[in-house]
Scaffold this motif. Structure first.
Motif, PDB file in Angstrom:
ATOM      1  N   ALA A 202      23.750  23.707 -11.305  1.00 59.42           N
ATOM      2  CA  ALA A 202      22.887  22.750 -11.991  1.00 59.42           C
ATOM      3  C   ALA A 202      22.149  21.915 -10.946  1.00 59.42           C
ATOM      4  O   ALA A 202      22.594  21.807  -9.796  1.00 59.42           O
ATOM      5  CB  ALA A 202      23.725  21.855 -12.901  1.00 59.42           C
ATOM      6  N   GLU A 203      21.044  21.329 -11.337  1.00 64.98           N
ATOM      7  CA  GLU A 203      20.262  20.496 -10.415  1.00 64.98           C
ATOM      8  C   GLU A 203      21.021  19.246  -9.982  1.00 64.98           C
ATOM      9  O   GLU A 203      20.839  18.779  -8.860  1.00 64.98           O
ATOM     10  CB  GLU A 203      18.925  20.102 -11.059  1.00 64.98           C
ATOM     11  N   ASP A 204      21.912  18.733 -10.851  1.00 71.30           N
ATOM     12  CA  ASP A 204      22.580  17.467 -10.564  1.00 71.30           C
ATOM     13  C   ASP A 204      24.027  17.592 -10.091  1.00 71.30           C
ATOM     14  O   ASP A 204      24.649  16.604  -9.742  1.00 71.30           O
ATOM     15  CB  ASP A 204      22.528  16.560 -11.791  1.00 71.30           C
ATOM     16  N   THR A 205      24.574  18.813 -10.087  1.00 69.78           N
ATOM     17  CA  THR A 205      25.959  18.992  -9.646  1.00 69.78           C
ATOM     18  C   THR A 205      26.175  20.419  -9.142  1.00 69.78           C
ATOM     19  O   THR A 205      25.508  21.348  -9.595  1.00 69.78           O
ATOM     20  CB  THR A 205      26.964  18.667 -10.773  1.00 69.78           C
ATOM     21  N   GLY A 206      27.097  20.565  -8.235  1.00 64.92           N
ATOM     22  CA  GLY A 206      27.423  21.888  -7.732  1.00 64.92           C
ATOM     23  C   GLY A 206      28.305  22.658  -8.701  1.00 64.92           C
ATOM     24  O   GLY A 206      28.708  22.142  -9.743  1.00 64.92           O
ATOM     25  N   ILE A 207      28.608  23.888  -8.330  1.00 67.34           N
ATOM     26  CA  ILE A 207      29.492  24.730  -9.133  1.00 67.34           C
ATOM     27  C   ILE A 207      30.431  25.477  -8.200  1.00 67.34           C
ATOM     28  O   ILE A 207      30.033  25.897  -7.106  1.00 67.34           O
ATOM     29  CB  ILE A 207      28.685  25.703 -10.021  1.00 67.34           C
ATOM     30  N   SER A 208      31.673  25.585  -8.606  1.00 74.27           N
ATOM     31  CA  SER A 208      32.688  26.330  -7.862  1.00 74.27           C
ATOM     32  C   SER A 208      33.246  27.381  -8.799  1.00 74.27           C
ATOM     33  O   SER A 208      33.605  27.065  -9.940  1.00 74.27           O
ATOM     34  CB  SER A 208      33.791  25.380  -7.394  1.00 74.27           C
ATOM     35  N   TYR A 209      33.310  28.642  -8.323  1.00 77.60           N
ATOM     36  CA  TYR A 209      33.794  29.706  -9.199  1.00 77.60           C
ATOM     37  C   TYR A 209      34.520  30.784  -8.410  1.00 77.60           C
ATOM     38  O   TYR A 209      34.314  30.966  -7.216  1.00 77.60           O
ATOM     39  CB  TYR A 209      32.657  30.317 -10.021  1.00 77.60           C
ATOM     40  N   VAL A 210      35.394  31.471  -9.116  1.00 82.40           N
ATOM     41  CA  VAL A 210      36.086  32.629  -8.559  1.00 82.40           C
ATOM     42  C   VAL A 210      35.414  33.867  -9.158  1.00 82.40           C
ATOM     43  O   VAL A 210      35.033  33.871 -10.325  1.00 82.40           O
ATOM     44  CB  VAL A 210      37.606  32.593  -8.863  1.00 82.40           C
ATOM     45  N   CYS A 211      35.235  34.886  -8.344  1.00 86.88           N
ATOM     46  CA  CYS A 211      34.693  36.157  -8.802  1.00 86.88           C
ATOM     47  C   CYS A 211      35.726  37.243  -8.505  1.00 86.88           C
ATOM     48  O   CYS A 211      36.144  37.413  -7.357  1.00 86.88           O
ATOM     49  CB  CYS A 211      33.375  36.480  -8.098  1.00 86.88           C
ATOM     50  N   ILE A 212      36.139  37.950  -9.554  1.00 86.94           N
ATOM     51  CA  ILE A 212      37.104  39.041  -9.423  1.00 86.94           C
ATOM     52  C   ILE A 212      36.361  40.334  -9.728  1.00 86.94           C
ATOM     53  O   ILE A 212      35.776  40.477 -10.797  1.00 86.94           O
ATOM     54  CB  ILE A 212      38.280  38.855 -10.402  1.00 86.94           C
ATOM     55  N   GLN A 213      36.371  41.246  -8.785  1.00 83.72           N
ATOM     56  CA  GLN A 213      35.640  42.501  -8.929  1.00 83.72           C
ATOM     57  C   GLN A 213      36.633  43.659  -8.957  1.00 83.72           C
ATOM     58  O   GLN A 213      37.459  43.798  -8.056  1.00 83.72           O
ATOM     59  CB  GLN A 213      34.689  42.645  -7.735  1.00 83.72           C
ATOM     60  N   VAL A 214      36.561  44.449 -10.035  1.00 84.80           N
ATOM     61  CA  VAL A 214      37.463  45.594 -10.188  1.00 84.80           C
ATOM     62  C   VAL A 214      36.691  46.767 -10.774  1.00 84.80           C
ATOM     63  O   VAL A 214      35.683  46.579 -11.455  1.00 84.80           O
ATOM     64  CB  VAL A 214      38.675  45.262 -11.087  1.00 84.80           C
ATOM     65  N   LYS A 215      37.186  47.963 -10.555  1.00 93.60           N
ATOM     66  CA  LYS A 215      36.533  49.146 -11.099  1.00 93.60           C
ATOM     67  C   LYS A 215      36.629  49.130 -12.620  1.00 93.60           C
ATOM     68  O   LYS A 215      37.721  48.995 -13.173  1.00 93.60           O
ATOM     69  CB  LYS A 215      37.157  50.420 -10.540  1.00 93.60           C
ATOM     70  N   GLU A 216      35.494  49.276 -13.267  1.00 92.38           N
ATOM     71  CA  GLU A 216      35.454  49.277 -14.723  1.00 92.38           C
ATOM     72  C   GLU A 216      36.330  50.401 -15.282  1.00 92.38           C
ATOM     73  O   GLU A 216      36.371  51.498 -14.750  1.00 92.38           O
ATOM     74  CB  GLU A 216      34.007  49.453 -15.196  1.00 92.38           C
ATOM     75  N   ASN A 217      37.064  50.109 -16.338  1.00 89.84           N
ATOM     76  CA  ASN A 217      37.941  51.059 -17.043  1.00 89.84           C
ATOM     77  C   ASN A 217      39.092  51.600 -16.197  1.00 89.84           C
ATOM     78  O   ASN A 217      39.624  52.669 -16.484  1.00 89.84           O
ATOM     79  CB  ASN A 217      37.123  52.229 -17.613  1.00 89.84           C
ATOM     80  N   SER A 218      39.510  50.865 -15.169  1.00 86.31           N
ATOM     81  CA  SER A 218      40.592  51.347 -14.306  1.00 86.31           C
ATOM     82  C   SER A 218      41.965  50.808 -14.707  1.00 86.31           C
ATOM     83  O   SER A 218      42.979  51.289 -14.212  1.00 86.31           O
ATOM     84  CB  SER A 218      40.315  50.970 -12.847  1.00 86.31           C
ATOM     85  N   LEU A 219      42.029  49.840 -15.614  1.00 89.05           N
ATOM     86  CA  LEU A 219      43.303  49.232 -15.988  1.00 89.05           C
ATOM     87  C   LEU A 219      44.099  50.176 -16.880  1.00 89.05           C
ATOM     88  O   LEU A 219      43.666  50.540 -17.967  1.00 89.05           O
ATOM     89  CB  LEU A 219      43.054  47.906 -16.716  1.00 89.05           C
ATOM     90  N   GLU A 220      45.246  50.597 -16.395  1.00 91.45           N
ATOM     91  CA  GLU A 220      46.085  51.530 -17.141  1.00 91.45           C
ATOM     92  C   GLU A 220      47.236  50.833 -17.853  1.00 91.45           C
ATOM     93  O   GLU A 220      47.767  51.350 -18.819  1.00 91.45           O
ATOM     94  CB  GLU A 220      46.614  52.614 -16.204  1.00 91.45           C
ATOM     95  N   GLY A 221      47.645  49.712 -17.360  1.00 90.89           N
ATOM     96  CA  GLY A 221      48.720  48.947 -17.972  1.00 90.89           C
ATOM     97  C   GLY A 221      48.553  47.498 -17.579  1.00 90.89           C
ATOM     98  O   GLY A 221      47.911  47.193 -16.585  1.00 90.89           O
ATOM     99  N   TYR A 222      49.080  46.596 -18.377  1.00 96.33           N
ATOM    100  CA  TYR A 222      48.951  45.184 -18.064  1.00 96.33           C
ATOM    101  C   TYR A 222      50.130  44.407 -18.637  1.00 96.33           C
ATOM    102  O   TYR A 222      50.845  44.901 -19.515  1.00 96.33           O
ATOM    103  CB  TYR A 222      47.629  44.616 -18.588  1.00 96.33           C
ATOM    104  N   THR A 223      50.319  43.237 -18.127  1.00100.80           N
ATOM    105  CA  THR A 223      51.366  42.311 -18.535  1.00100.80           C
ATOM    106  C   THR A 223      52.687  43.048 -18.762  1.00100.80           C
ATOM    107  O   THR A 223      53.228  43.633 -17.848  1.00100.80           O
ATOM    108  CB  THR A 223      50.919  41.497 -19.768  1.00100.80           C
ATOM    109  N   MET A 224      53.194  43.065 -19.975  1.00100.37           N
ATOM    110  CA  MET A 224      54.503  43.659 -20.229  1.00100.37           C
ATOM    111  C   MET A 224      54.474  45.200 -20.137  1.00100.37           C
ATOM    112  O   MET A 224      55.497  45.814 -19.877  1.00100.37           O
ATOM    113  CB  MET A 224      55.041  43.223 -21.597  1.00100.37           C
TER     114      MET A 224
END
Length: 117
Positions: free
Chosen positions: A89-111
């Motif tokens: 924004a013109e009046d304030t900065g921005i801080s962000y995290v960017c996570i880059q992963v291969k699309e459709n590569s997740l085979e399992g997650y969490t439990m």
């Protein structure tokens, strides 16, 4: 050899964690744009989707010519082929995290991927 990696991140404009943490399945960067600043180029990817988490401040992303307003607490997923650029924004900065992963590569997650002991 240790089974984990740890690093502290300074207030640099961009910190890429790939080498610092010896990542093998994702690219993660911490980004800081000052008020009125922007990523100086439009880009897309061949294979990798990006997930952005807004840590503080506010700004916008222009994705395929559509403006998406961003503020702390927002999360955004962008498809590989989408053209994107980020702005503080013109009046304030921005801080962000960017996570880059291969699309459709997740085979399992969490439990599905967890092993209980």
């Amino acid at each position: 050899m240790s089974s984990y990696s740890k690093v502290s991140v300074a207030d640099d404009a961009r910190t890429e964690l790939h080498d610092k943490l010896s990542l093998t399945g994702a690219e993660i960067s911490i980004n800081q744009l000052p008020a009125g600043g922007c990523v100086p180029f439009v880009h897309a990817h061949k294979n990798n989707e990006e997930i952005y988490g807004i840590l503080s401040g506010k700004g916008k992303a222009v994705i395929d010519e559509e403006t998406v307003e961003l503020t702390a607490g927002d999360w955004l997923r962008v498809s590989p082929a989408a053209k994107r650029q980020f702005f503080a924004a013109e009046d304030t900065g921005i801080s962000y995290v960017c996570i880059q992963v291969k699309e459709n590569s997740l085979e399992g997650y969490t439990m599905d991927d967890a092993i209980s002991f």
